[in-house]
Scaffold this motif. Structure first.
Motif, mmCIF file in Angstrom:
data_model
loop_
_atom_site.group_PDB
_atom_site.id
_atom_site.type_symbol
_atom_site.label_atom_id
_atom_site.label_comp_id
_atom_site.label_asym_id
_atom_site.label_seq_id
_atom_site.Cartn_x
_atom_site.Cartn_y
_atom_site.Cartn_z
ATOM 1 N N GLY A 62 -5.651 -5.899 -11.476
ATOM 2 C CA GLY A 62 -4.687 -5.857 -12.572
ATOM 3 C C GLY A 62 -4.379 -4.477 -13.098
ATOM 4 N N ILE A 63 -3.903 -3.581 -12.230
ATOM 5 C CA ILE A 63 -3.517 -2.237 -12.695
ATOM 6 C C ILE A 63 -2.252 -2.329 -13.531
ATOM 7 C CG2 ILE A 63 -4.593 -0.939 -10.820
ATOM 8 C CD1 ILE A 63 -1.778 -0.871 -9.490
ATOM 9 N N HIS A 64 -1.989 -1.247 -14.307
ATOM 10 C CA HIS A 64 -0.872 -1.267 -15.246
ATOM 11 C C HIS A 64 0.468 -0.944 -14.595
ATOM 12 C CE1 HIS A 64 -2.995 -1.878 -19.113
ATOM 13 N NE2 HIS A 64 -4.021 -1.540 -18.362
ATOM 14 N N SER A 65 0.465 -0.570 -13.311
ATOM 15 C CA SER A 65 1.724 -0.328 -12.606
ATOM 16 C C SER A 65 2.145 -1.616 -11.914
ATOM 17 C CB SER A 65 1.544 0.788 -11.572
ATOM 18 O OG SER A 65 1.159 1.980 -12.209
ATOM 19 N N GLY A 66 2.589 -2.593 -12.719
ATOM 20 C CA GLY A 66 2.928 -3.911 -12.193
ATOM 21 C C GLY A 66 3.946 -3.844 -11.070
ATOM 22 N N GLY A 67 4.852 -2.866 -11.140
ATOM 23 C CA GLY A 67 5.907 -2.738 -10.136
ATOM 24 C C GLY A 67 5.397 -2.308 -8.777
ATOM 25 N N LEU A 68 4.140 -1.904 -8.684
ATOM 26 C CA LEU A 68 3.594 -1.450 -7.398
ATOM 27 C C LEU A 68 2.545 -2.415 -6.848
ATOM 28 C CD1 LEU A 68 3.182 2.389 -8.166
ATOM 29 C CD2 LEU A 68 5.182 1.183 -7.283
ATOM 30 N N ARG A 69 2.396 -3.574 -7.478
ATOM 31 C CA ARG A 69 1.364 -4.535 -7.053
ATOM 32 C C ARG A 69 1.942 -5.511 -6.034
ATOM 33 N NH1 ARG A 69 -0.383 -8.043 -10.904
ATOM 34 N NH2 ARG A 69 -2.345 -8.409 -9.830
ATOM 35 N N TYR A 70 2.253 -5.027 -4.837
ATOM 36 C CA TYR A 70 2.833 -5.896 -3.821
ATOM 37 C C TYR A 70 2.088 -5.662 -2.511
ATOM 38 C CZ TYR A 70 6.316 -8.400 -1.107
ATOM 39 O OH TYR A 70 6.934 -9.306 -0.283
ATOM 40 N N HIS A 71 1.804 -6.751 -1.822
ATOM 41 C CA HIS A 71 0.951 -6.633 -0.634
ATOM 42 C C HIS A 71 1.650 -5.974 0.552
ATOM 43 C CE1 HIS A 71 3.243 -10.304 0.197
ATOM 44 N NE2 HIS A 71 3.017 -10.056 1.470
ATOM 45 N N GLY A 72 2.987 -6.050 0.585
ATOM 46 C CA GLY A 72 3.721 -5.527 1.727
ATOM 47 C C GLY A 72 4.535 -4.296 1.371
ATOM 48 N N ASP A 73 5.462 -3.945 2.255
ATOM 49 C CA ASP A 73 6.309 -2.787 1.999
ATOM 50 C C ASP A 73 7.596 -2.937 2.796
ATOM 51 O OD1 ASP A 73 7.129 -0.114 1.239
ATOM 52 O OD2 ASP A 73 4.993 0.256 0.957
ATOM 53 N N SER A 74 8.595 -2.185 2.394
ATOM 54 C CA SER A 74 9.872 -2.206 3.109
ATOM 55 C C SER A 74 9.679 -1.958 4.605
ATOM 56 C CB SER A 74 10.766 -1.104 2.527
ATOM 57 O OG SER A 74 11.585 -0.534 3.515
ATOM 58 N N PRO A 75 10.280 -2.803 5.466
ATOM 59 C CA PRO A 75 10.213 -2.531 6.912
ATOM 60 C C PRO A 75 10.765 -1.150 7.289
ATOM 61 C CG PRO A 75 10.907 -4.796 6.529
ATOM 62 C CD PRO A 75 10.879 -4.127 5.185
ATOM 63 N N LEU A 76 11.792 -0.674 6.600
ATOM 64 C CA LEU A 76 12.347 0.649 6.921
ATOM 65 C C LEU A 76 11.334 1.749 6.607
ATOM 66 C CD1 LEU A 76 15.990 0.252 5.497
ATOM 67 C CD2 LEU A 76 15.252 0.108 7.892
ATOM 68 N N VAL A 77 10.728 1.673 5.417
ATOM 69 C CA VAL A 77 9.711 2.663 5.046
ATOM 70 C C VAL A 77 8.537 2.575 6.013
ATOM 71 C CG1 VAL A 77 8.043 3.299 3.246
ATOM 72 C CG2 VAL A 77 10.396 2.708 2.606
ATOM 73 N N SER A 78 8.160 1.356 6.368
ATOM 74 C CA SER A 78 7.022 1.163 7.283
ATOM 75 C C SER A 78 7.282 1.833 8.637
ATOM 76 C CB SER A 78 6.770 -0.343 7.477
ATOM 77 O OG SER A 78 6.428 -0.962 6.245
ATOM 78 N N GLN A 79 8.489 1.628 9.167
ATOM 79 C CA GLN A 79 8.821 2.208 10.472
ATOM 80 C C GLN A 79 8.817 3.740 10.418
ATOM 81 O OE1 GLN A 79 9.413 0.230 13.287
ATOM 82 N NE2 GLN A 79 9.242 2.180 14.366
ATOM 83 N N LEU A 80 9.348 4.294 9.342
ATOM 84 C CA LEU A 80 9.387 5.758 9.212
ATOM 85 C C LEU A 80 7.983 6.345 9.116
ATOM 86 C CD1 LEU A 80 12.395 5.955 6.719
ATOM 87 C CD2 LEU A 80 12.388 6.872 9.064
#
Lengths: 452, 452
Positions: B333-351
């Motif tokens: 439960g960190i305070h950066s709620g907007g960053l609490r996601y298990h995955g990531d953009s496929p475009l960012v991942s590929q780069l």
């Protein structure tokens, strides 16, 4: 004419001088009086809590006062502030009027208050003062002075009205982020606080008590001064940067206001926006109307009297010649905390007496209706205080539609409402009262004005 | 070179097209798969919840996509956003580095999210959709979509994770001011919500559950679609307006970044800032470094694996080829709620896989230290999410001091923190944890990735 939504100025176009309306007023206000002797105050009466430069500005009749470079450098973090053409609001109102607003909410504290907090901190620092004290109610001024002290590496002690300290923790957090010490007032930090707590340990506090605490510490200590966020002449001089920029921006838009509107509590927001345009009315005969908007629950200009009164409840401050509801008047608990003050700026008061400006009042359900209409069209959630100006501008735009007149309306959006959202919740839940004030309440307070 | 603090663009200089990095990538990500058939999804799989124009953009390899005039008109309420030279922060760090930041917090919702909420609402409206549903955690995305729907006269239903609904009433208030219906999730509005409540009436909710509720309604009703605030290609295309403006502004300042930094949760903030500059690296061989900064408590890029995974806990969404911690991973439960996601953009991942960008992670006590140093120098109280970029920029500026190199650093300040002040209180009270993640926890979640 520009089709832009925002009219911006470059940092090079930021004013280099503040405007002092005392150079142009047909009649100056009567001077402040020493509360003990009832004689006009001299610099020596004020030097225990204010630096000499601010005391000089307080009585100056020079039209232009140079903005120090050190202050202008920090102004650049958000100034010049944008002027907006409210095209979407105009369309929603189906009005031929053009509506412009100057937005002061993009400043670090989210309101216009930093415009004067910065020079106040700066001049104090220049004269060897290392600590400032102040009071704050809802917290806008406390936030601004905290940030100003932080920028000039000074200590800041804020006495925050206890009920606000408990109910509005968000603004207290910001003061602490910027390094201030914040005390719920009445506090055990001062003699006057301790005395009050002994008599009433559960006192919710008031601005009058908080002022006493802040002034007590400043008066006692050589390294500490006191700072005030409105009412006084030097505060209104610093705020003139708002109106000076707005004049440049209106010129860029190829326009000039027929009506200038701002909310009015102590008067610094109204004076800051209106005075540079009032110059044109006094000196060049411009026909502009100026409307100061106050809450109907604290109707200083519309239902008060002009006379000498104290700035605080305890009667420790100089007597100011101003419109007042009486220092003992306790305004109802409206959500526009920044407008809950019994008195008003002596400069604004004199201009009203001389018929150069007008005043009107609005109830708080009306101003929240205007706030939501504004937010849904312009995107910005406004502070309740600023929403008085919004609703007045809406009323004038609708009057222009009735009359079929393409008026140009300019108002000051002095702050955002992101730290006032519980007020919006109360409005949307239908829980807001308008607090109409019976004559009796006002007459009682006005009957007790000090005898001069 | 300009000595200004702010580098502004006029509304005429606002980009007319978004940039699509898929036109330039050496390798495109593998396609999303239908969760039932495990075959690549076609437009028909998505048309129940997305409009055709967004489905087209999702697979487009056109370099430039025109921004509709109706969207640009509303962008003008706050765009072009300012670029700042952080002169006071540079001085405080005593660094030879130049630090620039793009400020997206002056938008109506206070973050970059409206950049994509507006076109998503617009394209849906164009295709006859009158209602949108979405989920929100901390509330930034819910606020942005509420405002976008308001501007285009659409209804908006927001499913807000119940624990946030109760703990973060301020952002809920803003959604309601703009006319949205906000439901604590799990709710009784949907079949999936009712099922969950029957099993656990006290469920605090999760993003995964809220997504299920929002998608369920959108899939069932012809007049209703679903909108997502990050991860997908079309979202990152819309956010490119940030980096496109920043490129123009850096050119005006006579400078070009050696290092571009943004925080990274789903990737829209990082992609929005970085991709237009990555174009220069791929196409023109620019030597710029790109750093995606994530919380050490949710280290998708730095400790996850690249593979196919679901976007939600229930496994209803298409399988995306991305760095992931596993859809069942529950971030602390960190305070950066907007960053609490298990995955990531496929475009960012590929780069990242192709070595074009880097990733790093920071603990939350470090990022709040950076946030307060930044606020005290630059005035703005930043969002915890954005503070990841700030602290990374500080670290790079200190490294430049060590190395005696006059690096040019650019970061995205994606939002202000005025609705995150309880997080600051917790930090100042010494109550924040860094949640170092033991290998075991990650390995368990990563061991359960879907088999393709």
């Amino acid at each position: 004419m520009s089709s832009d939504v925002k009219i911006l100025l470059s940092e090079k176009e930021m004013p280099e001088k503040w405007y002092n309306i005392m150079a142009d007023m047909p009649n100056l206000p009567k001077p402040p009086l020493n509360p003990a002797t009832k004689e006009p105050v001299g610099p020596e009466d004020l030097s225990a809590i204010f630096p000499m430069e601010l005391i000089k500005q307080e009585v100056s009749q020079e039209r232009w006062i140079e903005i120090p470079d050190e202050v202008r450098e920090i102004y650049k973090l958000w100034r010049p502030s944008p002027l907006y053409r409210a095209r979407r609001l105009e369309k929603a109102l189906d009005t031929p009027a053009k509506i412009y607003y100057k937005y002061e909410g993009a400043s670090p504290p989210g309101s216009h208050k930093l415009n004067t907090a910065l020079p106040q901190a700066y001049y104090n620092k220049q004269e060897g003062i290392t600590k400032l004290t102040t009071e704050t109610g809802a917290g806008q001024w406390g936030m601004a002075l905290s940030q100003a002290c932080n920028f000039f590496n000074m200590e800041c002690k804020v006495f925050m009205v206890k009920v606000s300290y408990q109910q509005k923790p968000y603004r207290r957090s910001v003061m602490q982020i910027f390094g201030s010490s914040v005390f719920p007032s009445p506090s055990t930090e001062t003699e006057s606080g301790r005395k009050l707590l002994a008599a009433d340990p559960d006192s919710p506090g008031s601005l009058g008590i908080a002022i006493s605490e802040a002034v007590e510490i400043a008066a006692q200590r050589d390294d500490t001064n006191y700072a005030l966020g409105s009412v006084l002449n030097h505060v209104l001089i610093h705020q003139s940067v708002i109106g000076l920029e707005a004049k440049e921006q209106m010129a860029k838009a190829g326009d000039y206001p027929d009506i200038v509107i701002a909310c009015c509590g102590g008067g610094s927001n109204f004076g800051g926006m209106a005075f540079p345009f009032i110059h044109d009315k006094i000196v060049n005969g411009a026909k502009t109307r100026f409307i100061a908007v106050e809450p109907s629950a604290c109707p200083t200009l519309t239902r008060g009297v002009l006379g000498y009164d104290y700035g605080d409840v305890a009667g420790l401050t100089p007597l100011l010649y101003m419109y007042t509801l009486g220092a003992e008047f306790m305004p109802p608990g409206i959500h526009s905390g920044g407008l809950r003050y019994h008195g008003d700026s002596p400069l604004v008061s004199q201009l009203l007496k001389d018929g150069i400006i007008e005043a009107t009042s609005l109830g708080q359900t009306a101003i929240f209706e205007g706030a939501i209409l504004f937010a849904r069209n312009e995107g910005i959630v406004p502070a309740p205080e600023s929403s008085h100006a919004i609703q007045c501008a809406i009323n004038e735009a609708l009057a222009a539609r009735e009359a079929g007149e393409a008026k140009t309306i300019l108002f000051n959006l002095s702050g955002h409402g992101l730290l006032d959202l519980p007020s919006y919740d109360a409005f949307m839940a239908g829980k807001l009262e308008d607090y109409p004030l019976p004559e009796g309440i006002l007459n009682k307070a006005l009957g007790n004005l000090p005898k001069i």
